[in-house]
Design a protein around this motif. Structure first.
Motif, short mmCIF file in Angstrom:
data_model
loop_
_atom_site.label_atom_id
_atom_site.label_comp_id
_atom_site.label_asym_id
_atom_site.label_seq_id
_atom_site.Cartn_x
_atom_site.Cartn_y
_atom_site.Cartn_z
N GLN A 72 0.89 -1.07 0.06
CA GLN A 72 0.06 0.09 0.09
C GLN A 72 0.82 1.26 0.00
N GLY A 73 1.95 1.15 0.50
CA GLY A 73 2.76 2.46 0.73
C GLY A 73 3.92 2.66 -0.42
N ALA A 74 3.59 1.77 -1.72
CA ALA A 74 4.63 1.88 -2.87
C ALA A 74 3.77 2.37 -4.08
N PRO A 75 3.90 3.96 -4.05
CA PRO A 75 3.03 4.34 -4.89
C PRO A 75 3.12 3.95 -6.43
N ARG A 76 4.41 3.41 -6.97
CA ARG A 76 4.80 3.17 -8.30
C ARG A 76 4.91 1.86 -8.64
N LEU A 77 4.62 1.09 -7.65
CA LEU A 77 4.72 -0.45 -7.87
C LEU A 77 3.49 -0.86 -8.61
N LYS A 78 3.80 -1.68 -9.65
CA LYS A 78 3.07 -2.22 -10.65
C LYS A 78 3.20 -3.60 -11.05
N VAL A 79 4.01 -4.19 -10.48
CA VAL A 79 4.02 -5.98 -10.73
C VAL A 79 4.85 -6.42 -9.63
N ILE A 80 4.54 -7.70 -9.21
CA ILE A 80 5.25 -8.51 -8.18
C ILE A 80 5.43 -9.87 -8.70
N SER A 81 6.77 -10.45 -8.63
CA SER A 81 6.82 -12.02 -8.97
C SER A 81 7.72 -12.44 -7.88
N LYS A 82 7.04 -13.66 -7.58
CA LYS A 82 7.83 -14.33 -6.42
C LYS A 82 8.98 -15.26 -7.26
N ARG A 92 -5.16 -3.21 -5.25
CA ARG A 92 -4.48 -2.22 -5.99
C ARG A 92 -4.35 -2.52 -7.46
N GLY A 93 -4.95 -3.50 -7.88
CA GLY A 93 -4.65 -4.01 -9.21
C GLY A 93 -3.18 -4.35 -9.76
N ILE A 94 -2.56 -4.91 -8.92
CA ILE A 94 -1.09 -5.38 -9.00
C ILE A 94 -1.17 -6.77 -9.13
N PRO A 95 -0.71 -7.31 -10.29
CA PRO A 95 -0.55 -8.90 -10.45
C PRO A 95 0.40 -9.29 -9.68
N VAL A 96 0.59 -10.51 -9.26
CA VAL A 96 1.74 -11.32 -8.47
C VAL A 96 1.82 -12.57 -9.30
N TYR A 97 2.90 -12.62 -9.85
CA TYR A 97 3.36 -13.83 -10.72
C TYR A 97 4.11 -14.78 -10.04
N VAL A 98 4.34 -16.03 -10.45
CA VAL A 98 5.08 -16.98 -9.83
C VAL A 98 5.95 -17.45 -11.09
N THR A 99 6.66 -18.53 -10.48
CA THR A 99 7.81 -18.99 -11.76
C THR A 99 7.50 -20.54 -11.62
N PRO A 100 6.27 -21.09 -11.92
CA PRO A 100 5.91 -22.61 -11.80
C PRO A 100 7.06 -23.44 -12.45
N GLY A 101 7.44 -24.59 -11.94
CA GLY A 101 8.19 -25.34 -12.65
C GLY A 101 9.48 -25.37 -12.54
N ALA A 102 9.90 -23.96 -12.24
CA ALA A 102 11.48 -23.49 -12.15
C ALA A 102 12.24 -24.42 -11.45
N ASN A 103 11.57 -24.82 -10.07
CA ASN A 103 12.42 -25.54 -9.14
C ASN A 103 11.97 -26.92 -8.97
N ALA A 104 10.99 -27.29 -9.76
CA ALA A 104 10.05 -28.53 -9.63
C ALA A 104 11.25 -29.86 -9.35
N GLN A 105 12.24 -29.94 -10.23
CA GLN A 105 12.99 -31.02 -10.46
C GLN A 105 13.98 -31.28 -8.97
N SER A 106 14.26 -30.03 -8.34
CA SER A 106 15.31 -30.22 -7.29
C SER A 106 14.26 -30.24 -6.21
#
Length: 323
Positions: free
Chosen positions: A64-74, A90-104
């Motif tokens: 809420q305190g980040a006026p220019r924040l547009k996107v988040i990725s885990k 706030r209408g900010i999408p939160v993305y993930v990286t599916p499968g990137a660590n699946a084998q490990s």
């Protein structure tokens, strides 16, 4: 166009850093000593366009305190440390990286299973202490049933490995399409049906209000004698007091835990005193290969979105903001 990117960690794997450097972006890394308050201050003081989130909490106040924040990725797939509701508001999408660590993670789950079944860590410690303790009560896994709670990429890879050991598998995943390919596993219609069959219960689910404490006293008691619990998901999906009681009583043969409710574990945690527990410090997805894939995926997520080429909606945990 260069952007300001906050990474809630001291660094990223080279695969991610190089993408950011190539675009001339300003990157703010946080020191090891940073906490949630540090993130809140940076987001107020700096013109941050995007956050790449690792293990620190990204709170509602920070978002809420980040006026220019547009996107988040885990940097990974578990978003329990991100206030997704605040981002959605706030209408900010939160993305993930599916499968990137699946084998490990799947390989870690397999390692914990083998170590727990054959008491490998306990015998190693005994030998190092000068005792020739030859545990001969280990569990042979061939012919036993693997119960998978959740059937995403990690669970599927673990199942393929366990097939080579001669195991069978049952799956409980209410979100899995009815026509999904199960790679030879059987589908359970309920968690209770799965538990009754699971000589090894392996958890592969996110932490949500519905999954918190999903595996408790009754669920552990429903497992067959000499069952093994493997958790590479989130510690909080297990009622830890119930787990400790089952391990102490022998109702559960052993557990292999890469995640615990309390991280890091404090010296007085009872799990540290149990010989039938194998513990690792939440590093299932922390091999160099997995870290590189997660770093690159997270960077591509935020840069793609900012440039008008957003990632696939399937990688967004709050897709309602995309419409």
């Amino acid at each position: 166009m260069p952007y300001t990117i906050l990474v809630t960690a001291p660094t990223l794997a080279p695969a991610g850093r190089q993408l950011l450097e190539a675009g001339g972006h300003r990157v703010i890394y946080l020191p090891e000593s940073a906490d949630g308050a540090t993130i809140e201050k940076v987001l107020v003081d700096e013109p941050v366009d995007a956050v790449i989130s690792r293990t620190l909490t990204l709170s509602a106040a920070a978002i809420q305190g980040a006026p220019r924040l547009k996107v988040i990725s885990k940097h990974g797939v578990g978003v329990s440390n991100i206030a997704v509701d605040a981002a959605t508001a706030r209408g900010i999408p939160v993305y993930v990286t599916p499968g990137a660590n699946a084998q490990s993670v799947a390989e870690m789950a397999l390692g914990l299973l083998l170590a727990a079944a054959r008491r490998i860590a306990w015998m190693d410690a005994q030998l190092r202490d000068g005792r020739w303790s030859r545990a001969q009560d280990g569990i042979e896994l061939s012919g036993r049933t693997l119960g998978l709670v959740g059937f995403g990429q990690v669970a599927r890879r673990l199942w393929r490995a366990c097939q080579a050991l001669g195991m069978s598998a049952w799956v409980y995943d209410p979100f899995l399409p009815q026509d999904a390919e199960l790679d030879g596993a059987q589908r359970a219609g309920s968690l209770a049906e799965l538990l009754d069959r699971s000589h090894v219960l392996s958890l592969h689910i996110p932490l949500t209000p519905q999954t918190r404490g999903l595996i408790g006293t009754a669920e552990l008691a429903a497992l067959p004698p000499d069952a093994i619990l493997i958790n590479t998901a989130r510690g909080e999906v297990v009622d830890e007091a119930a787990l400790i009681a089952a391990l102490r009583s022998g109702a559960l043969y052993a557990a292999g835990l890469d995640t615990t409710a309390q991280e890091p574990l404090m010296p007085g945690n009872p799990l540290l005193t149990l010989a039938n527990v194998v513990l690792t410090p939440h590093v299932g997805g922390s091999t160099p290969a997995a870290l590189a894939a997660m770093a690159e995926g997270a960077v591509r997520n935020v840069l793609g979105f900012l440039a008008g080429n957003p990632p696939a909606a399937s990688a967004c945990v709050n897709p309602s903001v995309l419409s």
